[in-house]
Design an enzyme around this catalytic site. Sequence first.
Site, PDB file in Angstrom:
ATOM      1  N   ASP A 273       0.837  -1.210   0.000  1.00 23.13           N
ATOM      2  CA  ASP A 273       0.000   0.000   0.000  1.00 23.13           C
ATOM      3  C   ASP A 273       0.869   1.257   0.000  1.00 23.13           C
ATOM      4  O   ASP A 273       0.563   2.244  -0.683  1.00 23.13           O
ATOM      5  CB  ASP A 273      -0.919   0.001   1.216  1.00 23.13           C
ATOM      6  N   TRP A 289      -2.590  19.761 -13.231  1.00 23.05           N
ATOM      7  CA  TRP A 289      -3.880  19.373 -12.658  1.00 23.05           C
ATOM      8  C   TRP A 289      -5.067  19.911 -13.452  1.00 23.05           C
ATOM      9  O   TRP A 289      -6.172  19.384 -13.351  1.00 23.05           O
ATOM     10  CB  TRP A 289      -3.971  19.841 -11.206  1.00 23.05           C
ATOM     11  N   TYR A 293      -5.158  14.212 -15.891  1.00 25.85           N
ATOM     12  CA  TYR A 293      -5.855  13.501 -14.831  1.00 25.85           C
ATOM     13  C   TYR A 293      -5.171  12.157 -14.601  1.00 25.85           C
ATOM     14  O   TYR A 293      -4.860  11.438 -15.560  1.00 25.85           O
ATOM     15  CB  TYR A 293      -7.318  13.278 -15.206  1.00 25.85           C
ATOM     16  N   GLU A 300      -2.835  -2.378  -9.031  1.00 24.49           N
ATOM     17  CA  GLU A 300      -1.608  -1.618  -9.303  1.00 24.49           C
ATOM     18  C   GLU A 300      -1.643  -0.937 -10.662  1.00 24.49           C
ATOM     19  O   GLU A 300      -0.617  -0.493 -11.173  1.00 24.49           O
ATOM     20  CB  GLU A 300      -0.397  -2.559  -9.232  1.00 24.49           C
TER      21      GLU A 300
END
Length: 404
Positions: A273, A289, A293, A300
């Site tokens: 994680d 940004w 996106y 994964e």
Amino acid sequence: MLGIREKLTSPITQEQEVEYTKICAERVLHYDVFLLLGIIGIQLFNLIYVFWYTEGRLHTVPSRVYAALYSVLLVISLAGLAVWNYLRRNQPAKAKTVVRLQCIYCGILLFWGACVTVYDQRVSNNISAFLVVAITVAVLVYLTPAQAVLLYVCAEIFLFAALPLFKGSGDSHGEYLNTAVMTITCIFICCYRYISERKRYLDQQVILEQNRQLNQLANRDSLTGLRNRRFLEREIDDLYERCAAEGQPMTVMMMDIDYFKIYNDTYGHQQGDECLRRMAWRLEQEIDWKEEYLIRYGGEEFLYIGIGVDRQAAMEKAGRFNQVIRELIIGPSMEDSRGITISIGICTEFPSAQPEQAGEWTGYISEADKALYKAKETGRDRWVANWENELQRGHLNVDKQSLL
């Protein structure tokens, strides 16, 4: 415990204050024009009546005084209407000016009503002019508590000082009491409206913030903080249509961590994680940004969508992604500071504006996925694009300067 001033002003942030002023200005421009038109109509009627009553001669002093009072308010209101039209065209830049001019106009209106009331005392005890103006301003006009107290108290002081001058020897006790009660009532109405409207605005801001947080929870992956599949399903059609309308290319990249199952089995799910979180954090540093996106597609796998990113830019971007992840250290300890690599499949196309080709973006993801598998089959830690017969790859010895 909040002080009286804080209770009255319902303290909000500076940014909220600016936004609230804009909302007030919009409301003033939307509704107060009807107040102006109403006052203009009433003054025109009063002037016509005075001229008709005196057969157009205005031969008495009272008729000339009343005609002057009506004319003054008519001219001021007409000027206000002209200014209203200018301010309406220059919003929201003139929001503060709108609120200030409204306060000035209300002060003039209250003073005008007091003047008419004072002059009426020559022949009667009528104070209806001031009462009507006072209650109209309190009910229809936005004033802060400080503005309300200042305007109404000044008008009341003027009445107290001027009434005896026209009343003669008569008793003014009733007029004093009635106007004072009306003044206090109107101040109370203004304060109540001000507090209620600010509280309603703050409540709306709380609701909007809660909705924003809920929307973020619904559209963000809880582990990495990236956008999730829900966001993709909700927004991809709009992104596709935007590219089609503007004639811009759309780039889709499918990214997958190489040998992630082995990494997960070796170091455990918690370290796995952490690997996903750090990879997402590093990739986010490489995107714009506003136009790009990054989405956690599943496990994964990560999906990149670039608006206006052409093939050359896509190759450079993919090479940069390979490089920064290759240099990222995600080992469980300083003694085992191993890294990871990713494989990338690229699809860059120009979306079509034809209605029958809506939803074509699903094919872009499929093409990027196919290219990803080719990258896996040909060595990993590289990118493969879908647009040439000969596979294009970003190799381990990528020239960094060519990608920057």
